[in-house]
Design an enzyme around this catalytic site. Structure first.
Site, short mmCIF file in Angstrom:
data_model
loop_
_atom_site.label_atom_id
_atom_site.label_comp_id
_atom_site.label_asym_id
_atom_site.label_seq_id
_atom_site.Cartn_x
_atom_site.Cartn_y
_atom_site.Cartn_z
CE LYS A 156 -1.77 3.50 2.40
NZ LYS A 156 -1.78 4.38 1.32
CB VAL A 189 0.62 6.72 11.20
CG1 VAL A 189 0.09 5.49 10.49
CG2 VAL A 189 -0.23 7.94 10.85
N GLY A 190 2.69 5.24 13.13
CA GLY A 190 3.46 4.03 13.45
C GLY A 190 3.11 3.47 14.82
CD GLU A 232 13.59 2.34 10.33
OE1 GLU A 232 13.81 3.49 10.78
OE2 GLU A 232 14.17 1.34 10.77
CB CYS A 289 13.08 10.08 7.69
SG CYS A 289 13.98 8.92 6.67
CD GLU A 311 9.60 14.02 10.86
OE1 GLU A 311 8.47 13.53 10.99
OE2 GLU A 311 10.57 13.40 10.39
P1 NAP Z 1 2.23 9.03 7.33
O1 NAP Z 1 1.18 10.04 7.24
O2 NAP Z 1 2.46 8.36 8.64
O3 NAP Z 1 1.87 7.94 6.21
C1 NAP Z 1 2.70 6.84 5.94
C2 NAP Z 1 1.87 5.74 5.30
O4 NAP Z 1 0.93 5.25 6.28
C3 NAP Z 1 1.04 6.23 4.12
O5 NAP Z 1 0.97 5.22 3.15
C4 NAP Z 1 -0.31 6.48 4.77
O6 NAP Z 1 -1.39 6.45 3.86
C5 NAP Z 1 -0.37 5.31 5.73
N1 NAP Z 1 -1.36 5.48 6.80
C6 NAP Z 1 -1.92 6.63 7.25
N2 NAP Z 1 -2.83 6.36 8.22
C7 NAP Z 1 -2.83 5.01 8.39
C8 NAP Z 1 -3.53 4.11 9.24
N3 NAP Z 1 -4.44 4.55 10.12
N4 NAP Z 1 -3.28 2.79 9.15
C9 NAP Z 1 -2.38 2.32 8.29
N5 NAP Z 1 -1.68 3.13 7.42
C10 NAP Z 1 -1.89 4.45 7.49
O7 NAP Z 1 3.64 9.59 6.85
P2 NAP Z 1 3.95 10.45 5.54
O8 NAP Z 1 3.43 11.83 5.76
O9 NAP Z 1 3.53 9.69 4.32
O10 NAP Z 1 5.55 10.47 5.53
C11 NAP Z 1 6.31 11.37 6.26
C12 NAP Z 1 6.82 10.72 7.53
O11 NAP Z 1 7.55 9.54 7.21
C13 NAP Z 1 7.79 11.60 8.29
O12 NAP Z 1 7.50 11.52 9.67
C14 NAP Z 1 9.14 10.98 7.99
O13 NAP Z 1 10.13 11.23 8.96
C15 NAP Z 1 8.79 9.54 7.93
N6 NAP Z 1 9.79 8.78 7.18
C16 NAP Z 1 10.62 7.94 7.89
C17 NAP Z 1 11.61 7.23 7.23
C18 NAP Z 1 12.51 6.31 7.99
O14 NAP Z 1 13.09 5.43 7.38
N7 NAP Z 1 12.68 6.48 9.29
C19 NAP Z 1 11.75 7.36 5.85
C20 NAP Z 1 10.89 8.21 5.15
C21 NAP Z 1 9.91 8.90 5.84
P3 NAP Z 1 -1.87 7.73 3.00
O15 NAP Z 1 -0.93 8.85 3.27
O16 NAP Z 1 -1.80 7.22 1.63
O17 NAP Z 1 -3.26 8.02 3.40
#
Ligand code: NAP
Length: 485
Positions: free
Chosen positions: A175, A232-233, A250, A284, A387
């Site tokens: 997904k 979310v994590g 992550e 990130c 962040e």
């Molecule tokens: P996000 O909002 O947490 O979304 C990540 C993924 O989770 C998306 O596919 C999102 O879907 C999905 N999601 C959202 N709500 C969910 C739920 N209730 N249940 C299951 N899945 C759900 O993060 P983002 O805004 O896409 O990315 C930015 C974040 O990622 C930042 O905090 C960044 O630091 C982190 N990041 C971390 C790393 C690492 O390796 N540590 C690498 C890259 C990014 P939709 O958005 O499609 O609705």
């Protein structure tokens, strides 16, 4: 022959429409819709998981030669199409074309790496403490895995989860982030022609609250590998524990970059600018806290301002662009709101601070924001604790190395941390005492290799590491077998 539009979900070897189609917009040109992509629902998640469960017995026991060949073929095609796929990635996510091509290249290299790794999955043979018995420890795939990925690395992160999952005999439901489905769909299309049997790899696009949630709650899923925000994590981890799923997270960062008095000034400025502002600060591993000791502080802030003045912001695909647009309206509003939060906390806006026009003067309406630097900040300010995830960084002035280290570690996150110094003593001490999962000496906090583990500590990561040989920790489980001789 590549499969072109419509961009549907891929389930059990077939392209299936969702309940609707959704637009993928270009953040450099707000009126431009790149293409429409299917929006799935919970029923499609169930169909994908059932297909993966049905494919698992044969795939998990299939010869490693065929798995290796499939992964190698995928990697070869990604690398051959890196210019085209990099352009698509830059159009949908907003990183510059060289950055987009770089990310695609990395995805291809990851598939090639795991084409080799699946041939090297080793076990152990030990003598038993009881005479006449042999003990073997082997690794087996865990089952059907759900992979949930963020928008900021639209092809590399899916690649570094899919490749080890398939290499070690698991079946996959991916997904991708709803904001950037294009690169993930192109990757799925390549995988669909790689020789992997129907059901081994499935793609279900749509909202996280719908598709992601259905994956996390599905009883047929053995493990969830998630990259995204810490909030979310955390919720995903709770749901996985309740249903006994393996989980790997992550998440976010608030990465420190220390600059000591003895640093090479030009090098320190360049690596700070690279990791704070390039890729629009949407990594990130981006540095968002520049922790500078007092002896070099005046020269550092003057030099970084001069370097920032030369950064060209604009259309991700335009020649000469250094920093592309922010990915979305919501992310831009978040970045700008933190500029106001910083000001209200007493921080000074030393550079940037708002939206800008494209450097080409073409008048493109995109989510362009000037790289922004705060000075006069303290480590307790929200701009130094939360962040932001945009082209916004702060400078924190400290007395000496000891205060710099304490400040660097004073965060709930622990992904990547850097130090700029010519002192072996301080570099060595920092490598041991930084509370981050990845430590950089005279290198940007962002920018890592694909053959070694990637991940953080504290609220940045949870569960086994990703990438390199360490990927087998999540994507396999251990069995201990005893045999009477
Ligand atoms: P996000 O909002 O947490 O979304 C990540 C993924 O989770 C998306 O596919 C999102 O879907 C999905 N999601 C959202 N709500 C969910 C739920 N209730 N249940 C299951 N899945 C759900 O993060 P983002 O805004 O896409 O990315 C930015 C974040 O990622 C930042 O905090 C960044 O630091 C982190 N990041 C971390 C790393 C690492 O390796 N540590 C690498 C890259 C990014 P939709 O958005 O499609 O609705």
């Amino acid at each position: 022959m590549t499969h072109s539009a419509p961009h549907l979900n891929f389930i059990n070897g077939e392209w299936l429409a969702g309940y609707a189609m959704g637009p993928n917009r270009n953040p450099s040109h707000l009126a431009e819709v790149i293409a429409e992509y299917a929006q799935g629902d919970a029923a499609q998640v169930d169909a994908a998981v059932q297909a993966a469960l049905a494919a698992f017995p044969a795939w998990s026991t299939s010869g490693i030669q065929s798995r290796s060949e499939a992964l190698d073929k995928i990697g070869t095609e990604i690398l051959a199409r890196k210019e085209e796929l990099g352009t698509l990635l830059s159009r949908e996510e907003g990183k510059t074309k060289p950055e987009g091509i770089g990310e695609v290249t990395r995805a291809g290299q990851i598939f090639k790496f795991f084409a080799g790794e699946c041939l090297r999955l080793a076990g152990e043979v030990l003598p038993s403490v009881r005479p006449g018995i042999g003990v073997e420890i082997t690794r087996e795939p865990i089952g059907v895995v759900g992979l949930i990925t963020p928008w900021n690395f639209p092809i590399a992160i899916p690649a570094w989860k899919i490749a080890p999952a398939l290499a070690f005999g698991n079946c996959v439901v991916l997904k991708p982030a709803d904001l950037v489905p294009g690169s993930a769909w192109a990757l799925a299309e390549i995988i669909s022609r790689s020789g992997t049997p129907a059901g081994v790899f499935n793609l279900v696009m749509g909202r996280g609250s719908v598709i992601g949630d259905a994956l996390v709650r599905h009883p047929g899923i053995a493990g969830i590998s998630f990259t995204g925000s810490t909030g979310v994590g955390r919720r995903i981890a709770q749901a996985c524990v309740e249903s006994h799923k393996k989980v790997q997270l992550e998440m976010g960062g608030k990465n420190p970059q220390i600059i000591l008095d003895d640093a090479d000034l030009a090098q320190a400025v360049e690596l700070s600018v690279q990791s704070a502002f390039y890729s629009t600060g949407q990594r990130c591993t981006a540095s968002s806290r520049l922790i500078v000791t007092q002896g070099i502080y005046p020269r550092f802030v003057e030099a970084i301002k001069a370097r920032m003045d030369g950064i060209k912001v604009g259309d991700a695909l335009a020649a000469g662009t250094d920093v592309g647009p922010v990915v979305s309206q919501a992310q831009l509003e978040q970045d700008l709101s933190y500029v106001e939060i910083g000001k209200a906390e007493g921080a000074a806006v030393y550079a940037g601070g708002g939206r800008v026009a494209c450097h080409t003067g073409s008048g493109n309406e995109g989510f362009f924001m000037a790289p922004t630097l705060f000075t006069d900040t303290t480590r307790g300010m929200r701009v130094n604790r939360e962040e932001i995830f945009g082209p916004v960084a702060s400078v924190i002035r400290v007395k000496d190395y000891e205060e710099a280290l304490a400040t660097a570690n004073d965060t709930e996150f622990g992904l990547s941390a850097g130090i700029a110094t010519t002192s072996l003593k301080y570099a060595t001490h920092f490598k041991r005492h930084s509370q981050a999962g990845m430590v950089m000496v005279n290198l940007p906090t962002a920018g890592v290799d694909y053959h070694v583990p990637f991940g953080g500590r504290k609220a940045s990561s949870y569960g086994p590491r990703e990438q390199g040989r360490y990927a087998q920790e999540f994507f396999t489980m251990v069995k201990t077998a005893y045999t009477l001789a």
